[in-house]
Scaffold this motif. Structure first.
Motif, PDB file in Angstrom:
ATOM      1  N   ALA A   4       0.974  -1.008   0.038  1.00  7.62           N
ATOM      2  CA  ALA A   4       0.178   0.066  -0.059  1.00  7.62           C
ATOM      3  C   ALA A   4       1.022   1.380   0.236  1.00  7.62           C
ATOM      4  N   VAL A   5       0.347   1.946  -0.378  1.00  2.00           N
ATOM      5  CA  VAL A   5       1.064   3.415  -0.445  1.00  2.00           C
ATOM      6  C   VAL A   5       1.305   3.983   0.718  1.00  2.00           C
ATOM      7  N   ASN A   6      -0.167   4.002   1.464  1.00  3.28           N
ATOM      8  CA  ASN A   6      -0.601   4.624   2.125  1.00  3.28           C
ATOM      9  C   ASN A   6       0.474   3.755   3.749  1.00  3.28           C
ATOM     10  N   GLY A   7       0.983   4.482   4.910  1.00  2.00           N
ATOM     11  CA  GLY A   7       1.647   3.721   6.090  1.00  2.00           C
ATOM     12  C   GLY A   7       1.985   4.813   7.575  1.00  2.00           C
ATOM     13  N   LEU A  19       9.378   7.242  -0.367  1.00  2.00           N
ATOM     14  CA  LEU A  19       8.811   5.676   0.059  1.00  2.00           C
ATOM     15  C   LEU A  19       9.265   5.054  -0.662  1.00  2.00           C
ATOM     16  N   ARG A  20       8.971   5.107  -2.204  1.00  2.00           N
ATOM     17  CA  ARG A  20      10.168   3.794  -2.110  1.00  2.00           C
ATOM     18  C   ARG A  20      11.604   3.557  -2.283  1.00  2.00           C
ATOM     19  N   LEU A  21      12.677   4.264  -1.910  1.00  2.00           N
ATOM     20  CA  LEU A  21      13.777   4.042  -1.238  1.00  2.00           C
ATOM     21  C   LEU A  21      13.363   2.967   0.319  1.00  2.00           C
ATOM     22  N   LEU A  22      12.254   3.699   0.789  1.00  3.23           N
ATOM     23  CA  LEU A  22      12.251   2.824   2.204  1.00  3.23           C
ATOM     24  C   LEU A  22      11.354   1.213   1.866  1.00  3.23           C
ATOM     25  N   ARG A  23      10.780   1.312   0.596  1.00  9.73           N
ATOM     26  CA  ARG A  23      10.293  -0.432   0.136  1.00  9.73           C
ATOM     27  C   ARG A  23      11.652  -0.474  -0.237  1.00  9.73           C
ATOM     28  N   GLU A  24      12.300   0.083  -1.269  1.00 12.63           N
ATOM     29  CA  GLU A  24      13.834  -0.667  -1.577  1.00 12.63           C
ATOM     30  C   GLU A  24      14.309  -1.680  -0.039  1.00 12.63           C
ATOM     31  N   GLN A  25      15.068  -0.095   0.832  1.00 10.95           N
ATOM     32  CA  GLN A  25      15.885  -1.263   1.833  1.00 10.95           C
ATOM     33  C   GLN A  25      14.991  -1.946   2.500  1.00 10.95           C
ATOM     34  N   ASP A  26      13.684  -1.576   3.085  1.00 13.74           N
ATOM     35  CA  ASP A  26      12.649  -3.690   3.625  1.00 13.74           C
ATOM     36  C   ASP A  26      13.084  -4.628   2.895  1.00 13.74           C
ATOM     37  N   ALA A 108      21.196  -9.452  -7.233  1.00 18.68           N
ATOM     38  CA  ALA A 108      19.462  -9.417  -6.591  1.00 18.68           C
ATOM     39  C   ALA A 108      19.562  -8.073  -5.980  1.00 18.68           C
ATOM     40  N   ARG A 109      19.869  -6.490  -5.463  1.00 15.86           N
ATOM     41  CA  ARG A 109      19.767  -5.669  -5.487  1.00 15.86           C
ATOM     42  C   ARG A 109      19.095  -4.820  -6.618  1.00 15.86           C
ATOM     43  N   GLU A 110      20.044  -5.123  -7.322  1.00 15.62           N
ATOM     44  CA  GLU A 110      19.415  -4.130  -9.172  1.00 15.62           C
ATOM     45  C   GLU A 110      18.315  -5.529  -9.791  1.00 15.62           C
ATOM     46  N   ASN A 111      17.021  -6.181  -9.582  1.00 14.28           N
ATOM     47  CA  ASN A 111      16.575  -7.276  -9.749  1.00 14.28           C
ATOM     48  C   ASN A 111      15.456  -6.540  -8.892  1.00 14.28           C
ATOM     49  N   VAL A 112      15.263  -5.755  -7.096  1.00 22.77           N
ATOM     50  CA  VAL A 112      14.689  -5.479  -7.195  1.00 22.77           C
ATOM     51  C   VAL A 112      14.532  -4.113  -7.127  1.00 22.77           C
ATOM     52  N   ARG A 113      15.330  -3.758  -7.474  1.00 18.45           N
ATOM     53  CA  ARG A 113      15.253  -1.434  -8.101  1.00 18.45           C
ATOM     54  C   ARG A 113      14.517  -2.241  -9.256  1.00 18.45           C
ATOM     55  N   ALA A 114      14.587  -2.937 -10.499  1.00 18.80           N
ATOM     56  CA  ALA A 114      14.336  -2.998 -11.629  1.00 18.80           C
ATOM     57  C   ALA A 114      13.017  -3.371 -11.352  1.00 18.80           C
TER      58      ALA A 114
END
Length: 165
Positions: A4-7, A19-26, A108-114
């Motif tokens: 979800a976008v909200n949180g 938001l995206r950076l936090l999700r990527e880090q998670d 793996a990080r690059e795949n998550v980012r993609a």
């Protein structure tokens, strides 16, 4: 689309640029284990000049001692330094393994980012279409114009690439 976008902790219930950076880090934190952290730390240290200096010092001391400069009692690995060769070979094997582990994690990080980039692009396209329709814009006309611009850009880039060759 996942998540979800909200949180919690997001002002106004909307995700900002973070938001995206936090999700990527998670996501990345979930796939990173203890072995990965160790491999990353070793690889990071092995890629420094301090690592090179320490090895140069170690090899110098080893060779000087084993050449008998400080007396025969301090010779434990005479020329051709077989023990030193074996230790350095084993170190190379382990370091190359740590580097490969780190490279696999980077992939793996690059795949998550993609994946997250794709999700963001789909979300943006859906929102753009809905906003365009609400404003009375014809999505087919916009898409036709986008395709024209992309074709012009590809032709220009192709011409530039051919001119460089």
């Amino acid at each position: 689309m996942s998540g979800a976008v909200n949180g919690p902790g997001r002002p106004g219930g909307l995700g900002g640029p973070g938001l995206r950076l936090l999700r990527e880090q998670d996501v990345l934190a979930r796939i990173r284990g203890t072995e990965d952290r160790i491999a990353d730390s070793i690889t990071a240290f092995a890629g420094t000049m301090l690592f090179v200096y320490l090895h140069a010092l170690w090899f110098t001391v080893w060779i000087v001692c084993n050449e008998g400069v400080f007396g025969q009692a301090l010779i434990w690995d005479p020329f051709p330094f077989g023990l030193l060769t074996m230790i350095v070979s084993l170190e190379a094997i382990f370091l190359s393994t740590f580097v490969m582990v780190s490279q696999n994690r980077q992939a793996a990080r690059e795949n998550v980012r993609a994946d997250l980039d794709f999700e963001t692009n789909v979300r943006s396209e859906v929102w753009s279409i809905h906003m365009g329709r609400a404003l009375g814009v014809d999505p087919e006309e916009v898409e036709r114009r986008v395709q024209e611009l992309l074709a012009e850009n590809r032709a220009r880039m192709s011409g530039y690439a051919q001119a460089r060759e």
